[in-house]
Design an enzyme around this catalytic site. Structure first.
Site, PDB file in Angstrom:
ATOM      1  N   ARG A  51       0.798  -1.225   0.000  1.00 24.85           N
ATOM      2  CA  ARG A  51       0.000   0.000   0.000  1.00 24.85           C
ATOM      3  C   ARG A  51       0.830   1.275   0.000  1.00 24.85           C
ATOM      4  O   ARG A  51       0.579   2.199  -0.767  1.00 24.85           O
ATOM      5  CB  ARG A  51      -0.895   0.080   1.255  1.00 24.85           C
ATOM      6  CG  ARG A  51      -2.251  -0.495   1.078  1.00 24.85           C
ATOM      7  CD  ARG A  51      -2.693  -1.075   2.389  1.00 24.85           C
ATOM      8  NE  ARG A  51      -1.773  -2.127   2.747  1.00 24.85           N
ATOM      9  CZ  ARG A  51      -1.897  -3.384   2.346  1.00 24.85           C
ATOM     10  NH1 ARG A  51      -2.900  -3.745   1.635  1.00 24.85           N
ATOM     11  NH2 ARG A  51      -0.998  -4.291   2.678  1.00 24.85           N
ATOM     12  N   THR A  52       1.789   1.334   0.907  1.00 27.90           N
ATOM     13  CA  THR A  52       2.477   2.614   1.066  1.00 27.90           C
ATOM     14  C   THR A  52       3.227   2.979  -0.216  1.00 27.90           C
ATOM     15  O   THR A  52       3.074   4.076  -0.751  1.00 27.90           O
ATOM     16  CB  THR A  52       3.429   2.570   2.279  1.00 27.90           C
ATOM     17  OG1 THR A  52       2.667   2.161   3.405  1.00 27.90           O
ATOM     18  CG2 THR A  52       4.052   3.921   2.545  1.00 27.90           C
ATOM     19  N   LYS A  80      25.386  -3.518  -1.081  1.00 30.05           N
ATOM     20  CA  LYS A  80      26.852  -3.401  -1.209  1.00 30.05           C
ATOM     21  C   LYS A  80      27.438  -2.630  -0.035  1.00 30.05           C
ATOM     22  O   LYS A  80      28.628  -2.383   0.026  1.00 30.05           O
ATOM     23  CB  LYS A  80      27.209  -2.644  -2.496  1.00 30.05           C
ATOM     24  CG  LYS A  80      26.709  -3.287  -3.764  1.00 30.05           C
ATOM     25  CD  LYS A  80      27.146  -2.425  -4.942  1.00 30.05           C
ATOM     26  CE  LYS A  80      26.549  -2.883  -6.235  1.00 30.05           C
ATOM     27  NZ  LYS A  80      26.732  -1.889  -7.292  1.00 30.05           N
ATOM     28  N   ARG A 101      11.259   4.005   3.226  1.00 30.18           N
ATOM     29  CA  ARG A 101      10.926   3.060   4.316  1.00 30.18           C
ATOM     30  C   ARG A 101      12.178   2.287   4.674  1.00 30.18           C
ATOM     31  O   ARG A 101      12.929   1.866   3.788  1.00 30.18           O
ATOM     32  CB  ARG A 101       9.839   2.100   3.865  1.00 30.18           C
ATOM     33  CG  ARG A 101       9.652   0.946   4.830  1.00 30.18           C
ATOM     34  CD  ARG A 101       8.434   0.144   4.551  1.00 30.18           C
ATOM     35  NE  ARG A 101       7.228   0.884   4.870  1.00 30.18           N
ATOM     36  CZ  ARG A 101       6.008   0.354   4.857  1.00 30.18           C
ATOM     37  NH1 ARG A 101       5.838  -0.913   4.520  1.00 30.18           N
ATOM     38  NH2 ARG A 101       4.949   1.078   5.164  1.00 30.18           N
ATOM     39  N   HIS A 129       5.165   6.106  11.502  1.00 32.62           N
ATOM     40  CA  HIS A 129       4.644   5.916  10.144  1.00 32.62           C
ATOM     41  C   HIS A 129       3.676   7.083   9.884  1.00 32.62           C
ATOM     42  O   HIS A 129       2.461   6.911   9.847  1.00 32.62           O
ATOM     43  CB  HIS A 129       3.929   4.569  10.057  1.00 32.62           C
ATOM     44  CG  HIS A 129       3.632   4.102   8.670  1.00 32.62           C
ATOM     45  ND1 HIS A 129       3.702   4.926   7.561  1.00 32.62           N
ATOM     46  CD2 HIS A 129       3.251   2.885   8.207  1.00 32.62           C
ATOM     47  CE1 HIS A 129       3.376   4.223   6.486  1.00 32.62           C
ATOM     48  NE2 HIS A 129       3.107   2.988   6.853  1.00 32.62           N
TER      49      HIS A 129
HETATM   50  C1  NCD Z   1       1.797  -0.948   8.212  1.00 28.93           C
HETATM   51  C2  NCD Z   1       3.292  -0.750   8.373  1.00 28.93           C
HETATM   52  O1  NCD Z   1       4.038  -0.934   7.430  1.00 28.93           O
HETATM   53  O2  NCD Z   1       3.665  -0.385   9.473  1.00 28.93           O
HETATM   54  N1  NCD Z   1       1.436  -1.155   6.879  1.00 28.93           N
HETATM   55  C3  NCD Z   1       1.137  -0.069   6.109  1.00 28.93           C
HETATM   56  O3  NCD Z   1       1.981   0.728   5.798  1.00 28.93           O
HETATM   57  N2  NCD Z   1      -0.142   0.109   5.780  1.00 28.93           N
HETATM   58  C4  NCD Z   1       1.212  -1.937   9.119  1.00 28.93           C
HETATM   59  C5  NCD Z   1       1.783  -3.318   9.151  1.00 28.93           C
HETATM   60  O4  NCD Z   1       2.694  -3.655   8.383  1.00 28.93           O
HETATM   61  O5  NCD Z   1       1.283  -4.099   9.945  1.00 28.93           O
END
Ligand code: NCD
Length: 315
Positions: A51-52, A80, A101, A129
């Site tokens: 999703r993100t 690397k 991320r 997040h």
């Molecule tokens: C979440 C995350 O990555 O923290 N997912 C997301 O970005 N929607 C929640 C999760 O992974 O449980």
């Protein structure tokens, strides 16, 4: 230059503005279809995501911009031994904004200190997040009509769940939000959130183990996945993973207008038979994420769409 590392990087008024912009984008997408013409978003994902990453990419594409990036650490020079600081410095020459991320807490923050373009924290370890939180706030506001005076139950892995940590930090700034923290003893909220965020803000909260007992009080139920990847041993994960499973039966005592949210991915914690309940809003939440990310990209790039100038539609 402005980055987005935590939901607290924005004041409550700025969050209101972002929500307003997201709502306008959701209602009038054509108006924004060329707002980012010629701009590029880099997605640097050192940890898995569906999703993100894809909603960031979709957001930039819907704004008329382009995207580039990598979806795992092994497909980047991190394998690397390159540092995030060096990577982002280089990416600054390739893109106008970067969503990152990383499994290590604070990595996007380190990257932002060396970056010449805005960096967005798209999840750092078990820490924050912020863009999920903006999505959660937007969804709650759209569905229950306010961000104050409601009771939220956060259920599941409150220890490692970064979405929970960010959401609590953001919600304590609104009045009358009551928190019911539902978890097993081993997955309770970290003390820095309990003491420095909840207690310090004067928010009312309780820590309980039973989802069933909390259910009738809730306006929002925020379910979470047990964060397998952050456990030190498999046995603990296996013992705790199915501690909470929301079923149709368990929904019965809930308020008729309660909403169920989940940042997704869902594993077992919400039974699929709940999906048809009108109170289940996690897929709506995932859909709304793209409008929030569009609003954030525009805000960080300082792009304003003049509402008076009609934009070409469907192009
Ligand atoms: C979440 C995350 O990555 O923290 N997912 C997301 O970005 N929607 C929640 C999760 O992974 O449980």
């Amino acid at each position: 230059m402005r980055h987005c590392m935590s939901p607290l990087d924005f004041s409550v008024d700025e969050i209101d503005e972002l929500m307003g912009l997201a709502a306008d984008i959701e209602e009038n997408p054509a108006k924004y279809a060329h707002a980012c013409d010629g701009k590029r978003l880099a997605t640097c994902f050192y940890e898995p995501s569906t999703r993100t990453r894809l909603s960031f990419e979709s957001a930039m594409l819907r704004l008329g911009g382009q995207t580039l990036g990598f979806a795992s650490a092994d497909s980047s020079s991190a394998s690397k031994g390159e540092s995030v600081a060096d990577t982002v410095r280089v990416i600054s020459g390739y893109a106008d904004i970067c969503a990152m991320r990383h499994p290590k807490e604070g990595a996007p923050l380190v990257a932002s200190t060396k970056s010449e373009i805005p960096v967005i924290n798209a999840g750092d370890g078990g820490h924050n997040h912020p863009t999920q939180t903006l999505t959660d706030l937007y969804t709650i506001h759209s569905l229950i009509g306010r961000l104050d005076n409601f009771t939220i139950g956060l259920c599941g892995d409150l220890k490692f769940g970064r979405t929970v940590h960010s959401l609590i930090s953001a919600l304590v700034r609104y009045t009358g939000v009551h928190f019911i923290l539902i978890s097993p003893e081993e997955l309770k909220i970290p003390s820095y959130i309990r003491e420095d965020v909840l207690r310090r803000s004067g928010a009312t909260f309780e820590e309980v183990e039973s989802l069933e007992d909390a259910m009738p009080q809730l306006d929002v139920l925020y379910m979470t996945r047990v964060q397998k990847e952050r456990f030190f041993n498999e046995e603990d994960y296996v013992r705790l993973k199915d501690r909470y499973i929301l079923t149709k039966e368990k929904m019965k005592p809930a308020k008729e207008k309660m909403i169920v949210l989940h940042p997704l991915p869902r594993v077992n914690e919400i039974s699929v038979d709940v999906d048809d309940d009108p109170r289940a809003q996690y897929f709506t939440q995932a859909k709304k994420a793209v409008f929030v990310r569009m609003a954030l990209i525009l805000t960080l790039l300082g792009i304003q769409v003049d509402p008076a100038i009609p934009q070409p539609s469907n192009s």
